[in-house]
Design an enzyme around this catalytic site. Structure first.
Site, PDB file in Angstrom:
ATOM      1  N   HIS A  10       0.826  -1.201   0.000  1.00  0.00           N
ATOM      2  CA  HIS A  10       0.000   0.000   0.000  1.00  0.00           C
ATOM      3  C   HIS A  10       0.861   1.253   0.000  1.00  0.00           C
ATOM      4  CE1 HIS A  10       0.534  -0.742   4.419  1.00  0.00           C
ATOM      5  NE2 HIS A  10       0.591   0.579   4.492  1.00  0.00           N
ATOM      6  N   GLU A  46      -7.229   4.695   9.961  1.00  0.00           N
ATOM      7  CA  GLU A  46      -6.903   4.434   8.570  1.00  0.00           C
ATOM      8  C   GLU A  46      -8.098   3.906   7.803  1.00  0.00           C
ATOM      9  OE1 GLU A  46      -3.807   1.196   9.097  1.00  0.00           O
ATOM     10  OE2 GLU A  46      -5.143   0.197   7.702  1.00  0.00           O
ATOM     11  N   GLN A  57      -3.953   3.699   1.347  1.00  0.00           N
ATOM     12  CA  GLN A  57      -4.242   3.808   2.777  1.00  0.00           C
ATOM     13  C   GLN A  57      -4.284   5.290   3.166  1.00  0.00           C
ATOM     14  OE1 GLN A  57      -0.946   3.077   5.569  1.00  0.00           O
ATOM     15  NE2 GLN A  57      -2.196   1.467   6.489  1.00  0.00           N
ATOM     16  N   HIS A  81       4.156   7.110   3.687  1.00  0.00           N
ATOM     17  CA  HIS A  81       5.056   5.963   3.584  1.00  0.00           C
ATOM     18  C   HIS A  81       4.641   5.056   2.438  1.00  0.00           C
ATOM     19  CE1 HIS A  81       1.820   4.301   6.186  1.00  0.00           C
ATOM     20  NE2 HIS A  81       2.128   3.139   5.664  1.00  0.00           N
ATOM     21  N   GLU A 131       7.568   0.648   4.988  1.00  0.00           N
ATOM     22  CA  GLU A 131       6.929  -0.327   5.848  1.00  0.00           C
ATOM     23  C   GLU A 131       7.012  -1.683   5.157  1.00  0.00           C
ATOM     24  OE1 GLU A 131       2.787   0.492   6.476  1.00  0.00           O
ATOM     25  OE2 GLU A 131       2.476  -1.207   7.800  1.00  0.00           O
TER      26      GLU A 131
END
Ligand code: CO
Length: 136
Positions: A10, A46, A57, A81, A131
């Site tokens: 994501h 989220e 996201q 991110h 991530e």
């Protein structure tokens, strides 16, 4: 052996107003939330939209003194991110440690969607907060 990187899991996008952003994505891109989750220990709410096998996201801060709240105060809304899907987060962390990559999470922890996740420091990844996500 290096754990396989299998997909962009994501892209995390920080937003000032989660309700307005969900409405905007729905109206402009025709997407509907597939998951909404409040992660209190990360200070974030989220909303996920499916995009093929990946997700968008949207991240709303639960307060100014949270990681996303501080990000918004410094940078304004935008990409927060990028999450890479890997087959084994623990072995990916091992590999990164061997390469002296700076980690935020030394061990995998629980993410949303029954996943295991770990964050890698942007200083070691060309300015991108990365991530790692392992599906359950
Ligand atoms: Co994420």
């Amino acid at each position: 052996m290096i754990s396989a990187l299998t997909a962009i899991d994501h892209v995390g996008i920080a937003v000032d107003d989660l309700e307005a952003a969900v409405e905007h994505y729905g109206r402009t891109l025709g997407v509907k939330p597939v998951l909404r989750e409040r992660v209190v220990d990360q200070g974030v709410e989220e909303v996920l939209f499916a995009a093929g096998g990946s997700f968008i996201q949207l991240l709303g801060a639960l307060g100014p003194d949270t990681p996303v709240g501080r990000f918004l105060a410094t940078n304004g809304p935008g990409i927060h991110h990028v999450a890479y899907r890997v087959s084994d987060v623990a072995s990916t962390l091992e590999q990164l440690r061997r390469e002296d990559v700076r980690l935020i999470d030394e061990v995998p922890r629980a993410g949303s969607r029954n996943t295991l996740i770990a964050f890698v420091h942007p200083k070691s990844m060309g300015g991108v907060l990365v991530e790692l996500v392992q599906e359950g």
